[in-house]
Enzyme design. Structure first.
Site, PDB file in Angstrom:
ATOM      1  CB  SER A 304      -0.820   0.143   1.285  1.00 42.17           C
ATOM      2  OG  SER A 304      -1.885   0.916   1.236  1.00 42.17           O
ATOM      3  CG  ASP A 315       7.351   5.126 -11.583  1.00 45.99           C
ATOM      4  OD1 ASP A 315       7.949   4.325 -11.783  1.00 45.99           O
ATOM      5  OD2 ASP A 315       6.034   5.233 -11.923  1.00 45.99           O
ATOM      6  CE  LYS A 329      -4.905  -2.087   0.459  1.00 45.15           C
ATOM      7  NZ  LYS A 329      -5.179  -0.652   0.965  1.00 45.15           N
TER       8      LYS A 329
END
Length: 532
Positions: A304, A315, A329
């Site tokens: 999460s 990224d 998740k």
């Protein structure tokens, strides 16, 4: 015969026939009460079919039933075919469910361990209610109020439940203390006990800091910033943030933490769902650590918000992700309160990393397969060989700098580190499973408490422990408790056993500030991060 005489003759006959016909017709028609009751079943009602059924049971069922319990039992059935993370939390469980998020609970402020049916105070929380009441490390708790907890079969959870309660309420602890001939009674006023979310932060060497956080709660950002400022003052130029075993928490807190490392207007993540349009979350450029090198440790138990953190760093090409693929998740839950104090954590959207990757792994084949995913990864060799992971070329994405990353669930690290099997043996597994290793360390600390009280850091503790043959002592202790010595296994696992014993003794002495620096000496993922 004239018409008037004919009418007079027929009238009594017609009346008689009408009465007979009416009596016959009445036999074939339901009575009014029957018609009324049947009609009620088809009257318009408000609410759903489920509301109507509950109302029928409540008002018309032959026996007395607890419709509230029927509702409690029905809710999980309603949710079972939804995603794995939409859950119902009963009112009685709300306080415990929210502790990690809220960051505190009402309690007495001690760490304790039940050893050989004796509840022993391991550490008193500095400045907490028990310290103010005069409770000391090493005290034995005999009673909590009128409940006997020594020498009886009572689990740690039940004992903890007895000690917790509303802020400002009183609890009476009856204790036995070494050197005191009689039992001592202490009245403790329950206070707000913080739930620490940053386990530890320390310098690994002259320039590299290490910070481990176990959740993203309401106080995590403040703890995180305090730790980073401290480490920077000690010369930190690179930070290793350990998110292994961190299962997530509050999204805005994770965003605040990521923001500290990014230049302005960088996408941190976006969310989107059927009933929720795309929402972008971007950095504001006001972070204090935009020039600090960042590496992030993850594992298969990072989930999460941990995955959001790792994905944003990766990224944006802000640092290296080191370890193994994360859990996967990536569903957004909103906690919606219900009138009785219970709550529904309802999935309303998905998380996407800046490159467009969905973090969520598939769950369309059922919850059992979903939660068996980690076991299947182990069987397929993913924990030991990076090459065992098959990438879907249709889920290929690009980082800001043009590097290729893959979707499909979870975050794949830039630097893969296999699960460490060095020193693993059947004996190591047995002595860990039986808790004998941990219990030995507790017994050791308890016997040597007076001379260890003044040890202030893990280096002093390790120096003190050099003169002890800890592994053989532990093996003899375990043998007395019923686990036969295994000389081959002891030899194979010697270094792991020694390090774990030292780490646990250090935790008993100075908490996590002693535990993690020692355990980190044999942590292959951390050691790999130090090399980068």
């Amino acid at each position: 015969m004239n018409k008037s005489n004919l009418r007079a003759l027929l009238t009594p006959i017609v009346l008689a026939l009408a009465i007979v016909f009416g009596m016959m017709l009445n036999r074939f028609l339901p009575d009014r009460t029957q018609v009324s009751a049947s009609s009620e079943m088809f009257l318009p009602v408000t609410g759903s079919k489920l509301d109507l059924i509950i109302s029928m049971i409540q008002n018309s069922y032959v026996d007395t039933v607890d419709t509230r319990q029927i509702v409690e039992n029905t809710i999980p059935v309603l949710l079972k075919d939804l995603d794995p993370h939409t859950v119902y939390i009963p009112a009685k469980d709300m306080q415990r469910a929210n502790e990690g998020i809220v960051g505190n609970f009402g309690g007495v402020g001690i760490q304790f361990y039940k050893y050989l049916d004796t509840v022993t105070v391991v550490k008193v929380v500095p400045g907490g209610p028990s310290e103010k009441a005069g409770i000391k490390d090493g005290d034995r708790i005999v009673r909590v109020n009128d409940s006997l907890v020594a020498g009886v079969k009572m689990g740690q959870d039940k004992i903890q439940e007895l000690m917790r309660g509303e802020l400002g309420t009183k609890v009476e602890l009856t204790i036995a203390r070494r050197g005191e001939p009689k039992l001592i009674t202490k009245e403790v006023v329950r206070g707000s006990i913080p739930v620490k979310s940053v386990d530890v932060a320390y310098m690994l060497n002259d320039t590299t800091g290490y910070l481990k956080t176990n959740t993203f709660g309401m106080h995590t950002y403040a703890e995180f910033m305090q730790a980073l400022v401290k480490l920077k003052a000690e010369g930190m130029r690179k930070i290793i943030i350990d998110l292994r075993e961190n299962e997530g928490g509050v999204l805005p807190i994770a965003i605040q933490m990521i923001n500290e490392f990014l230049d302005a207007d960088r996408l941190i993540l976006y969310t989107q769902g059927q009933a929720q349009p795309r929402a972008d979350y971007k950095s504001n450029g006001k972070g204090q650590f935009k020039d600090l090198r960042v590496d992030v440790l993850i594992s298969e138990f990072s989930a999460s918000a941990s995955e959001i953190f790792a994905g944003a760093i990766q990224d944006n090409d802000r640092g290296l992700i080191i370890g193994r693929r994360s859990f996967g998740k990536g569903l957004v839950q909103e906690q919606r309160m219900l009138p009785d104090g219970s709550a529904l954590r309802l999935t309303v959207a998905r998380y996407y990393t800046p490159s467009g990757r969905s973090i969520q792994k598939p769950y369309n084949e059922g919850k059992e397969k979903y939660y068996n995913d980690l076991y299947n990864r182990l069987v397929h060799g993913e924990f030991s060989q990076k090459d065992s992971i098959v990438f879907d070329e249709n889920l290929k994405y690009q980082t800001v700098g043009g590097r290729t990353v893959y979707g499909g669930g979870g975050i794949m690290p830039d630097v893969f580190v296999p699960a460490d099997t060095t020193g693993v043996s059947r004996y190591l597994s047995d002595v860990t499973r039986t808790q004998f290793l941990y219990e030995y360390t507790f017994d050791f600390m308890d016997r040597h408490r007076p001379e260890m009280t003044n040890l202030k850091d893990y280096k002093q503790i390790q120096n003190y422990l050099k003169s002890f043959d800890l592994v053989n002592e532990m093996a003899n202790y375990a043998a007395r408790r019923g686990l036969k010595r295994d000389e081959k296994g002891i030899k194979e696992s010697y270094q792991v056993l020694r390090t774990r014993i030292e780490a646990y003794i250090a935790r008993h002495t100075i908490d996590d500030e002693g535990f993690y620096p020692i355990l980190g000496q044999i942590d292959n993922t951390l050691q790999e991060a130090i090399k980068q």
